[in-house]
Design an enzyme around this catalytic site. Sequence first.
Site, PDB file in Angstrom:
ATOM      1  N   LYS A  65      -4.020  -7.334  -6.250  1.00 21.73           N
ATOM      2  CA  LYS A  65      -5.365  -7.656  -5.736  1.00 21.73           C
ATOM      3  C   LYS A  65      -6.342  -6.319  -6.149  1.00 21.73           C
ATOM      4  CE  LYS A  65      -5.446  -5.497  -1.361  1.00 21.73           C
ATOM      5  NZ  LYS A  65      -5.826  -5.080  -0.162  1.00 21.73           N
TER       6      LYS A  65
ATOM      7  N   LYS B  52       0.700  -1.291   0.068  1.00 22.19           N
ATOM      8  CA  LYS B  52      -0.080   0.072   0.082  1.00 22.19           C
ATOM      9  C   LYS B  52       0.787   1.109  -0.004  1.00 22.19           C
ATOM     10  CE  LYS B  52      -4.703  -0.938   1.129  1.00 22.19           C
ATOM     11  NZ  LYS B  52      -4.982  -1.893   2.256  1.00 22.19           N
TER      12      LYS B  52
ATOM     13  N   LYS C 159     -10.005  -1.108  -2.862  1.00 27.25           N
ATOM     14  CA  LYS C 159     -10.905   0.170  -2.930  1.00 27.25           C
ATOM     15  C   LYS C 159     -10.120   1.342  -3.153  1.00 27.25           C
ATOM     16  CE  LYS C 159     -12.971  -1.517   1.017  1.00 27.25           C
ATOM     17  NZ  LYS C 159     -12.748  -1.142   2.294  1.00 27.25           N
TER      18      LYS C 159
HETATM   19  P1  TYM Z   1     -10.567  -3.677   4.085  1.00 25.24           P
HETATM   20  O1  TYM Z   1     -11.833  -2.790   4.311  1.00 25.24           O
HETATM   21  O2  TYM Z   1      -9.407  -3.145   3.093  1.00 25.24           O
HETATM   22  O3  TYM Z   1     -11.205  -4.960   3.312  1.00 25.24           O
HETATM   23  C1  TYM Z   1     -12.279  -5.496   3.716  1.00 25.24           C
HETATM   24  C2  TYM Z   1     -12.151  -6.937   3.650  1.00 25.24           C
HETATM   25  O4  TYM Z   1     -12.324  -7.283   2.180  1.00 25.24           O
HETATM   26  C3  TYM Z   1     -11.231  -8.319   1.843  1.00 25.24           C
HETATM   27  N1  TYM Z   1     -10.557  -8.000   0.715  1.00 25.24           N
HETATM   28  C4  TYM Z   1     -10.348  -8.850  -0.258  1.00 25.24           C
HETATM   29  N2  TYM Z   1     -10.838 -10.157  -0.419  1.00 25.24           N
HETATM   30  C5  TYM Z   1     -10.481 -10.630  -1.511  1.00 25.24           C
HETATM   31  N3  TYM Z   1     -10.143 -10.262  -2.480  1.00 25.24           N
HETATM   32  C6  TYM Z   1      -9.622  -8.701  -2.687  1.00 25.24           C
HETATM   33  N4  TYM Z   1      -9.345  -8.369  -3.825  1.00 25.24           N
HETATM   34  C7  TYM Z   1     -10.026  -8.149  -1.395  1.00 25.24           C
HETATM   35  N5  TYM Z   1      -9.741  -6.862  -1.110  1.00 25.24           N
HETATM   36  C8  TYM Z   1      -9.836  -6.654   0.082  1.00 25.24           C
HETATM   37  C9  TYM Z   1     -10.152  -7.969   3.280  1.00 25.24           C
HETATM   38  O5  TYM Z   1      -9.167  -8.936   3.398  1.00 25.24           O
HETATM   39  C10 TYM Z   1     -11.182  -7.565   4.224  1.00 25.24           C
HETATM   40  O6  TYM Z   1     -11.287  -9.142   4.954  1.00 25.24           O
HETATM   41  N6  TYM Z   1      -7.877  -3.850   8.069  1.00 25.24           N
HETATM   42  C11 TYM Z   1      -9.061  -4.384   7.455  1.00 25.24           C
HETATM   43  C12 TYM Z   1     -10.537  -4.012   8.085  1.00 25.24           C
HETATM   44  C13 TYM Z   1     -10.539  -4.265   9.718  1.00 25.24           C
HETATM   45  C14 TYM Z   1     -10.816  -5.742  10.122  1.00 25.24           C
HETATM   46  C15 TYM Z   1     -10.620  -5.494  11.546  1.00 25.24           C
HETATM   47  C16 TYM Z   1     -10.765  -6.701   9.724  1.00 25.24           C
HETATM   48  C17 TYM Z   1     -10.083  -3.408  10.590  1.00 25.24           C
HETATM   49  N7  TYM Z   1     -10.185  -4.262  11.919  1.00 25.24           N
HETATM   50  C18 TYM Z   1     -10.742  -6.523  12.360  1.00 25.24           C
HETATM   51  C19 TYM Z   1     -10.993  -8.013  10.510  1.00 25.24           C
HETATM   52  C20 TYM Z   1     -11.038  -7.584  11.863  1.00 25.24           C
HETATM   53  C21 TYM Z   1      -9.014  -3.959   6.145  1.00 25.24           C
HETATM   54  O7  TYM Z   1      -8.410  -3.093   5.804  1.00 25.24           O
HETATM   55  O8  TYM Z   1     -10.165  -4.085   5.388  1.00 25.24           O
END
Ligand code: TYM
Length: 345
Positions: free
Chosen positions: A210, A119, A213
Amino acid sequence: MAKEVIFTGLRANNDLHIGNYFGALLAIVDISNHHASDFEIDLMVADLHSFTTPIDHSKLQSQIMENLKVFVAAGLPLDHPNIRVFRQSYIPAHSELAWILDCFTGMGQISRMTEFKDKSKKVGQNKVNVGLFNYPVLMASDVLLYDVLYVPVGDDQTQHLEFMRDIAEHMNRKFKQRLFVVPKPVTEQHKFFKKDQGLRIRDLLDPTKKMSKSGENGNGVIFLTDTPEAAAAKIQRATTDSIGSINFDFEKQPGVANLLQILALLSGKPQSEVNSQWEGKDSYGELKSVVAEAIKSFLTDFQAKLATVDETKLMQKLEADELAINKAANKTLLKVQKAVGLRPA
Ligand code: TYM
């Protein structure tokens, strides 16, 4: 006996995309619909995590509401008492625990996280903030406050799951008590969610990366809010290769493999079944058309549900859950505050 806890969070830095949906949201919605009585299920909007990468702050409030509505449209049964939804910043214990855990986390441990390396390259060195660097610590706090065993996330978060376990075990050892429940090892989590590994949907234009967002212009990303026609057009423009034969091989043919993966997810069929239908064929155009049609009908159906979400009911649920969640979080926090000497034992 207390129920086993399943927890996940999604940032609200942009509209959610199919990677978020299939990588994290669907697992929790599925369990909520079939086994809600057996578990406690927590779904959090990680609003504090939302500005680890730059965002338009004037849109954050509406984005938070939109993402909450997506949870409901995806099928989260709001009426079930074992299901709780909440906003991270409404529970101050998350930030306080994160600070405490920061002070027990080695720089080396966090510096190894590949998600930060990826990132920060994307955002550009002069825009990288400290929050992006140590967000796994806040993420660990999110989970460790609630005795969580299972955390459905995509493949990009695997290292962060391992970190949660490490910091929980470290704190328990150091303070000689069970301050935190340690989440299950990642392989057990995959088994629990009936997967071989974490999911990684790739960017349609650059399938070596990947789907994300915070992706540059969104042309390689299918957002859940894309019109079905725009999403189909993105599939039609997806990068493939010049090999001329369809194979499920992410190393040699990441674009084609990604389309096969998306097709399996959209159709709810096992990957092996979809592969055996397509492998060896040379018709990339036909594959794209089939995936485009599948995404169109998925989004048409999803967006119809999104339009009917009852916002008043959602807000009532959110506020009630946040009251209960605050109590649970403060209980764990107090245990930690006592252990580290911030409160009398
Ligand atoms: P975030 O918001 O970037 O993404 C949310 C969830 O989507 C999954 N994800 C994907 N899965 C498959 N293919 C992709 N291309 C892809 N892009 C995103 C991410 O793995 C995630 O599960 N730090 C986390 C949010 C968070 C969180 C937590 C998750 C904050 N606290 C506690 C679990 C437990 C994040 O950046 O997600």
